[in-house]
Every structure is written in C-alpha cells, then in structure tokens.
Motif scaffolding. Sequence first.
Motif, PDB file in Angstrom:
ATOM      1  N   TRP A  32       0.850  -1.195   0.000  1.00 53.82           N
ATOM      2  CA  TRP A  32       0.000   0.000   0.000  1.00 53.82           C
ATOM      3  C   TRP A  32       0.889   1.250   0.000  1.00 53.82           C
ATOM      4  CZ3 TRP A  32      -5.312  -0.669  -0.157  1.00 53.82           C
ATOM      5  CH2 TRP A  32      -5.758  -1.966   0.058  1.00 53.82           C
ATOM      6  N   PRO A  33       1.454   1.610  -1.131  1.00 51.05           N
ATOM      7  CA  PRO A  33       2.373   2.758  -1.170  1.00 51.05           C
ATOM      8  C   PRO A  33       1.719   4.088  -0.834  1.00 51.05           C
ATOM      9  CG  PRO A  33       1.850   2.009  -3.389  1.00 51.05           C
ATOM     10  CD  PRO A  33       1.311   0.964  -2.446  1.00 51.05           C
ATOM     11  N   GLY A  34       0.397   4.138  -0.899  1.00 53.58           N
ATOM     12  CA  GLY A  34      -0.323   5.336  -0.486  1.00 53.58           C
ATOM     13  C   GLY A  34      -0.834   5.247   0.932  1.00 53.58           C
ATOM     14  N   ASN A  74      -3.904   7.727   6.899  1.00 56.12           N
ATOM     15  CA  ASN A  74      -4.812   8.834   6.604  1.00 56.12           C
ATOM     16  C   ASN A  74      -4.085   9.982   5.918  1.00 56.12           C
ATOM     17  OD1 ASN A  74      -7.151   7.652   7.835  1.00 56.12           O
ATOM     18  ND2 ASN A  74      -6.198   8.080   9.819  1.00 56.12           N
ATOM     19  N   PRO A  75      -4.760  10.682   5.024  1.00 58.63           N
ATOM     20  CA  PRO A  75      -6.091  10.373   4.527  1.00 58.63           C
ATOM     21  C   PRO A  75      -6.088   9.097   3.688  1.00 58.63           C
ATOM     22  CG  PRO A  75      -5.133  12.134   3.227  1.00 58.63           C
ATOM     23  CD  PRO A  75      -4.182  11.875   4.347  1.00 58.63           C
ATOM     24  N   LYS A 117       3.140  20.704   5.491  1.00 66.03           N
ATOM     25  CA  LYS A 117       3.617  19.932   6.644  1.00 66.03           C
ATOM     26  C   LYS A 117       3.219  18.466   6.536  1.00 66.03           C
ATOM     27  CE  LYS A 117       3.178  24.049   9.557  1.00 66.03           C
ATOM     28  NZ  LYS A 117       2.379  24.689  10.629  1.00 66.03           N
ATOM     29  N   ASP A 118       2.157  18.181   5.799  1.00 66.34           N
ATOM     30  CA  ASP A 118       1.685  16.800   5.634  1.00 66.34           C
ATOM     31  C   ASP A 118       2.098  16.219   4.285  1.00 66.34           C
ATOM     32  OD1 ASP A 118       0.333  16.736   8.119  1.00 66.34           O
ATOM     33  OD2 ASP A 118      -1.297  17.912   7.238  1.00 66.34           O
ATOM     34  N   CYS A 119       3.007  16.896   3.590  1.00 68.56           N
ATOM     35  CA  CYS A 119       3.459  16.422   2.281  1.00 68.56           C
ATOM     36  C   CYS A 119       4.800  15.712   2.431  1.00 68.56           C
ATOM     37  CB  CYS A 119       3.589  17.603   1.310  1.00 68.56           C
ATOM     38  SG  CYS A 119       4.172  17.137  -0.328  1.00 68.56           S
ATOM     39  N   ALA A 150      -5.965   0.973   8.993  1.00 64.79           N
ATOM     40  CA  ALA A 150      -4.991   0.021   9.520  1.00 64.79           C
ATOM     41  C   ALA A 150      -4.039   0.746  10.465  1.00 64.79           C
ATOM     42  CB  ALA A 150      -4.213  -0.617   8.371  1.00 64.79           C
ATOM     43  N   ASP A 151      -3.442  -0.019  11.372  1.00 67.29           N
ATOM     44  CA  ASP A 151      -2.424   0.544  12.264  1.00 67.29           C
ATOM     45  C   ASP A 151      -1.195   0.886  11.414  1.00 67.29           C
ATOM     46  OD1 ASP A 151      -0.601   1.188  14.191  1.00 67.29           O
ATOM     47  OD2 ASP A 151      -0.438  -0.841  15.028  1.00 67.29           O
ATOM     48  N   ASP A 152      -0.856   2.159  11.357  1.00 66.50           N
ATOM     49  CA  ASP A 152       0.265   2.558  10.493  1.00 66.50           C
ATOM     50  C   ASP A 152       1.548   2.820  11.279  1.00 66.50           C
ATOM     51  OD1 ASP A 152      -0.271   4.945  11.750  1.00 66.50           O
ATOM     52  OD2 ASP A 152      -0.971   5.992   9.954  1.00 66.50           O
ATOM     53  N   SER A 153       1.574   2.428  12.545  1.00 66.27           N
ATOM     54  CA  SER A 153       2.754   2.707  13.371  1.00 66.27           C
ATOM     55  C   SER A 153       3.987   1.945  12.887  1.00 66.27           C
ATOM     56  CB  SER A 153       2.476   2.368  14.835  1.00 66.27           C
ATOM     57  OG  SER A 153       2.138   0.991  14.978  1.00 66.27           O
TER      58      SER A 153
END
Length: 639
Positions: free
Chosen positions: A336-338, A353-354, A548-550, A343-346
């Motif tokens: 899932w490259p995006g 997200n998003p 900042k989110d990029c 799911a837990d992304d830790s």
Amino acid sequence: MSRLNLLEETRFEKLPVSVFTNQHAASINVAQRIANLIKTKQEKGEKAILGLATGATPVGVYAELIRMHKEEGLSFKNVVTFNLDEYYPMKPDAAQSYVTFMSEQLFNHIDIEKENIHIPDGTLPESEVADFCLNYEKKISSYGGLDLQILGIGRTGHIGFNEPGSAPNSGTRLVTLDDLTRRDASRDFGGKENVPTKAITMGVGTIFKAREIILMAWNQKKAPIIKKAVEGEISAEVPATYLQLSDQVEFILDSDAASELTRFDTPWLVRDCVWDAKTIKKAVIWLAKTVNKPILKLTEEDYNNNGMAQLATEKGPVYNINIDIFNKLQHTITGWPGGKPNADDSQRPERANPAKKTSIIFSPHPDDDVISMGGTFIRLADQGHDVHVAYQTSGNTAVWDDDALRYLEFAIDFAKVQGNDASTLEQTYKDVRSFLEKKKPNQPDIKELLTVKGLIRKGEAIAGARFAGLKDTHIHFMDLPFYDRFKASSKVSFEDDIIQTMELLKKYKPQQVFAAGDFADPHGTHKVCFNIILTALQRLKLTEDWIKDCWLWLYRGAWHEFEIHEIQMAVPLSPQEVKRKRLAIFKHQSQKDLPVFPGDDSREFWVRAEERTSETAKAYDQLGLAEYEAMEAFVRWEY
C-alpha cells in the motif's frame, strides 16, 4: 583525533587522502595551495611551473583562481603551464578541444603570458606526433620540471589519458582511448561515434616527476574508482594506483567521492563506532551479505570475526540485534504505497490517513515514471488515490533524427489522405532535411526539429500514463525552461522553473510527492530536477500549512538502485504487475531498442528495470524475508 587513531582509521588507505564536505570547499583549498605556490615563487623571482587538467573536476579550482586574480590581485605573470592532454585529432577552436576549455575556464580571465601556455597539439600529422611528444618532455625539463601537477580521475582509473594498461614509466605519447572514456565524453560530442579514438597525453612517468601531485575527485560516480585507486593493489588495470608509489601525492575528495573508502563505508572495520540506528542497520545487513546468511541466523562469532565485536558488546545479545533489524526491514515492505486505510500505520512506511491521497509523481524525462516506479504508479492508481504525473522536461534531445523524420512524413501523408493542405508541413520537412544533411556533431537542433522530437516524447508519455490508469487531466507537461537553456549554456537561472513547480504543488496540495533520486543519470537532468523540486518544497514550507503533511519520496531504477540499508519503503510486485509495468515502458517506443543516451548500461530500459527490481526482491529474500517477484524501492527525503 590523535595521530595513532588517524593511522588506524586510514590503515586501508595507501596514500594521503583529505576529505572535504563538498567540492566547493575542496576546490577553494586546492586553489589556495596553487596561489601560495605562485606567490612563493614570485617572492624568489622564479617561475611557477604548473601541470593542469581539464574536465569538470578542476572547474571550481579555476573559478577560484580567477576570483583571486580579479579581487585579490593574484598575478600569473610568472606562471608556466603544461596541460595533461588533448584529443587527437582535434582543432584548437573546436568546442570540445582542451584549448577551448582552458581558454574559457581560465586563461582568458587571467594575466598569464600566452607564450607560457603549453597544450598538446591535436592538429599535427600523426607522423609528427612522436617528435612533438619528445619535445614536450624536453620543454618541461627545461623549466626544471613541474612544481605542481593537478589531476582528475576517469572511471577507468585513468590519470591524464593514461588508460588501463599504461606503464608506470610511460612518457608523453599518442594513446588509444578506452571505450568507457569515450562513452563518458559522448554527450560533449553528440554521440560516442563522434568522440576521437585517440589522444596525446603526458605519461605516468611524466606526472611522477612533479614535485607535488594533487588528484581531485567529486561526486558519487567517482567513489568506486577512488576506492580502487586508494585501497586497491597497484595494477596497470587501474593506472591511478601507480600514485601509491609517490611520496608527493595527495588525493583531495568531497564526501561523496570518498564514500566507499573503508573508513566511511564500513567504519567498524577500522575503529570503534557510535552505534546509532542507521549504522547498526547498515552493519548488520553488510554482515549478513558478507557471511552469506539470513539476518536471523547471524551469531556472536560472525560479529566478532568481522569487526563488529563492539556492537555485540554494547548492544547485544546479538540475537536481539538481529530481530530488531529483521523487523525494521520487514516494516519497509508494503503493498500500500499510499498507506493502508483503516490500519495501524505505526509500523508501516506510509500513513493510513487520509485514505485517499493526492500524489504527484515528478518525472525528469518523459519515461522515468514508468521505468523507475511503474509498478507503484499503477498500484497507486488502482488503489484509488488521486495520482498526477508531472513530466518536468520535454526529453527532446533523446530522439533519433530519423525517428523525427518518420513522424513528419506520417503527418504529411495523413494530412493529404484527409484532403488537407500539407504545404506548411512539407516546408517544415524540407527545412529539417536540409538541416540534418549539414548537421555537425553536437550541434543543437533547429526549433522545428526539437518540436517534433518533443511531441514524440509527449505522445509516448501520455500513452504510458494512460496505461497506468491516469486521466488526461492528471497528466502534466511542465517543459521546464532550464532544459532548453542548457542546450546553449551550462550557466542558467532556475528561478522560473522553481516558481512553476511551486504553482503546480500549490494547485494540487499533495500528501505525497515522488521524485527521481537517481543522480547517476548521465545527462545530469535528474539532479537538476530534484533540486528544483526540493527548493520549491522548502519555500512553500515557509508559507503553506498543507506542506507539513506532504512527504517526499525518492525513487531510482533507471540507472542505479538504492542499497538495501537505505530503503524505507519497498513495494512488492506480482508477476502480473511486472508485466503491466513492462507494457507501460513499451509505450516509449523512441527509447527502444537503443536510446540516444543509454549510459553505461547496455540493456534496454525495460530489461534493466525488471532485473533491478528482481535483484532487490532477491536481496530481501536472502536476508531472510519473504520472497517476491520484484520490488520497487523508495527513500523518504526530509526537507
């Protein structure tokens, strides 16, 4: 650092090496040493006898010498110069001649006496070259020999044009150039076939007679040959290794060129390390490859026998270290490259997200996207992300002339079949044919021809991006101005390129940016394009909250791949996805079967792309992780 510690750290190095943060700092250091020599000689009423080199390496040195002349009054009235080499045959006024190079880069800007300048003569009949070379040696001797010789190094290990096989006592002579040397020069000559096969060069023996020798090297491309020259055995196959026999030599390197020396690449073999997470990961992966074991099978004995006892003692037990590195590698793998929604992304390389992200894939040339990250490109689109591709340059230099004619001929025939007036096209065709009949090597194309070539690449890029799943509205052709400006001059401004990139980013506000991080590109376009993107992002960071989110992800694949310890996201591809990627690459027909600029790798782009992603997957498998058909690798760049 104490002398004892320095000797231990450099014990693999067989000659003195000084490493600078960047080539600018290194160039200033060398220029200052040359200036000091000139001034010392002036004070004694003597001449300074300099051996000079050409190529990209000494350009910064010459620029600093010019600055010192203009701003600090450094005079070259007492300087006598002897250049290392010249192509043969070569007219002195040719753009590729070293006479032209030295005039433009140094001599035209300083007060050196013209009669004190000596450069091998590329215009002589071959029957007269031997006598010229003998007289060149005698003239150097008549001045008492060279006080200082500066050198670059070719990727064959040549110094001057002393190619592999040169003898250590060789004098000035006519030589045959190595194929790699000619390939490296091909861009300056408009193709390897136009590069002279011979050159006149000072010999290794001539260079050795200098009272001081400085060899300079910059950038990652020189790192492998620098390691051989500094740490390898003396061999005619790498002529620069002969310098290990000299007591007067010093290598001046930037950090990139020095990066494969043992003290930087595998420092645990020469000294105690500060074992941070990055160093531990690199060392454990290196150890697994060295002893040919999966990571989880590495033992304390493996650590102790391979210079890593300190790590085992400080951070052990070793099995815990193994598990930690195994888990870190496992967490780089994602389908899932995006980011995986809900799911837990830790422990994942991308954020959950998003769930639907806006992604912009910047492609320096019109095919880098599908060659280097085609599988990930397709997967991002398949998984519903808002994917855009931005082709930064037209790529119009990388189309064969006969392909352009073929497309023009098609356009004329199609117009006629449709009953349309083809007179304008026919005139364009005549103009192009007339130009090509007289075209000289490396001569810039006329505007009409560049337009046709650009349209060919544009059509292929659209076909490739559509195949990957993009709508036409998501395909952007930036045609950054620097690319065409580079055809006329290497000194250009990038301000309008940066502004244009900022505008595109502001319009779509992406959460992901993918950029080419493969700086081994023989054109240099990848590095320029990356710098433009990086500057644009850094400027936007000062004013735009969304930035900042990029995240900025770098891809490779067209020329080289990331090392396993560098990879932060590895996207596995199934056999079917590998095939889809291959078909996307096939849309770029002008780059098959032999592109205009193939680089060192003779394989077709689709072949090298598949084999590199397969090699990455095999490397993960050999380290003990799951076995995949292929993997595309990415590194996140913090800006």
